[in-house]
Enzyme design. Structure first.
Site, short mmCIF file in Angstrom:
data_model
loop_
_atom_site.label_atom_id
_atom_site.label_comp_id
_atom_site.label_asym_id
_atom_site.label_seq_id
_atom_site.Cartn_x
_atom_site.Cartn_y
_atom_site.Cartn_z
N HIS A 47 1.60 -19.24 1.79
CA HIS A 47 2.30 -19.76 3.11
C HIS A 47 2.10 -20.69 3.61
CE1 HIS A 47 2.28 -14.78 3.08
NE2 HIS A 47 2.29 -15.28 3.58
N GLU A 94 3.45 -22.26 8.92
CA GLU A 94 4.01 -21.00 10.04
C GLU A 94 3.52 -21.30 11.57
OE1 GLU A 94 3.44 -16.41 9.83
OE2 GLU A 94 2.28 -16.84 8.51
#
Length: 369
Positions: free
Chosen positions: A218, A221
């Protein structure tokens, strides 16, 4: 909730591939209610409809606010053997209804086990499960779903940025269960926390490289392009979860385009968490980074992320892209082929998946892989 953006827009009625969905963000409200009653866990509502309303939202907020929703319902699930196996099976059943033929679902084994931390993530101790047992139970649920519904499901185990001491065990479980459905390691959580030199996150990912474990991270974002750069250059990520803020660094973006880096894009999620189009009450998704990615022929897929909390299905994201980005069926077919190629399936299985998609899409298959 998403209907104000997608009314009157047709969906994509062919097989799909989804690479970025969190198991604990994709649980049926009815299942939460059932296990809450069995375990004596108090919920914010007593009926399925009311609970659904309490656990989801449709106006833009923040990633921090989004994460608070998990504490409302996870005490009913975390640490319970039957619940964990059940939610894994039900995710497969739900995805079949959305036309998914290959799915990679991710989760933190420690959080689903309700590991002992201070404070406990979900507010109370939920059971006596170990992370190892959690992975075994999820694998069982996925295998049952695969057998019944005829799709292929694999799992990704998440390290958590705020809990670096968990990462060595996550890698160990990836290795232990690599022949039982676990295909990759991930790093999720607060992007302001870097993977320090010599720290457990970095060590786990470099050992994953050495041991042949696939890697996704991740990054970008809500974090800056520097987080994406760290994911690629330090953690050796093969895919980027989200990655919207890569566009802040034209040099990095150009490098990743050239390298054919795969971005796991979650359009509706990115709006509701404030990752993209922040401050826009009536979001114009034509300004979303996914439109730029599409224009530049970037390698990306379309995913739901946490459909329980975002009150969404894959149809939500597909309809948004068709309406605001001008995406066509041909575009969606190419995106799903991109997703299949970027998936962490073993090569023989990946070849079969691609052959299946090419055949259904009526496309020529000059090169399968």
């Amino acid at each position: 909730m998403a209907s104000k953006f997608v009314n009157g827009v047709s969906d994509f009625a062919k097989s799909r591939v989804e690479l970025h969905i969190h198991l604990d963000g994709a649980i049926r409200p009815s299942t939460i209610l059932e296990f809450a009653k069995k375990r004596g866990v108090r919920l914010p509502a007593d009926t399925e409809r009311e609970l659904h309303g309490c656990l989801s939202y449709g106006e833009p907020s923040s990633l921090t606010k989004f994460l608070e929703y998990f504490s409302l319902y996870m005490p009913a699930i975390a640490g319970d053997r039957n619940a964990i196996r059940r939610v894994a099976y039900e995710l497969v059943a739900d995805k079949v209804q959305q036309g998914v033929v290959y799915l990679e679902a991710r989760y933190s084994p420690q959080l689903l086990a309700n590991a002992e931390v201070t404070p406990v993530p979900w507010g109370q101790r939920g059971g006596d499960l170990t992370p190892d047992e959690v992975v075994s139970l999820v694998n069982q649920g996925f295998r049952e779903g695969e057998k019944e519904f005829g799709i292929t499901v694999r799992s990704i185990l998440c390290c958590m940025r705020h809990m670096p001491d968990w990462s060595p065990e996550v890698l160990r479980l990836c290795l232990k269960y690599r022949d039982a459905g676990v295909v990759a390691i991930d790093l999720a959580g607060d992007e302001s926390l870097v993977a320090e030199a010599g720290g457990p996150h970095r060590t786990a990912f470099l050992e994953a490289v050495r041991d042949g474990v696939h890697r996704t991270v991740h990054a970008g974002e809500v974090g800056s392009s520097k987080v994406v750069e760290e994911a690629v250059d330090v953690l050796r990520a093969e895919r980027i979860g989200h990655g919207y803020h890569t566009l802040e660094d034209p040099e990095l973006y150009a490098r990743l385009l050239k390298a054919n880096m795969h971005f796991e894009i979650c359009p509706w999620s990115s709006y509701l968490t404030g990752a993209c189009l922040s401050g826009e009450k009536e979001a114009d998704f034509s300004k979303h980074p996914v439109v730029r990615f599409h224009k530049d022929k970037a390698n990306f897929s379309i995913n739901t992320d946490d459909p329980l909390i975002f009150d969404s299905t894959l149809a939500t994201d597909y309809k948004i892209l068709r309406k605001y980005g001008g995406f066509t069926d041909s575009d969606f077919m190419e995106l799903n082929l991109n997703a299949a190629r970027a998936g962490f399936l073993a090569e023989p299985d990946k070849k079969q998946l691609l052959q299946r998609l090419y055949k259904e899409y009526g496309m020529e298959q000059d090169t399968i892989l």
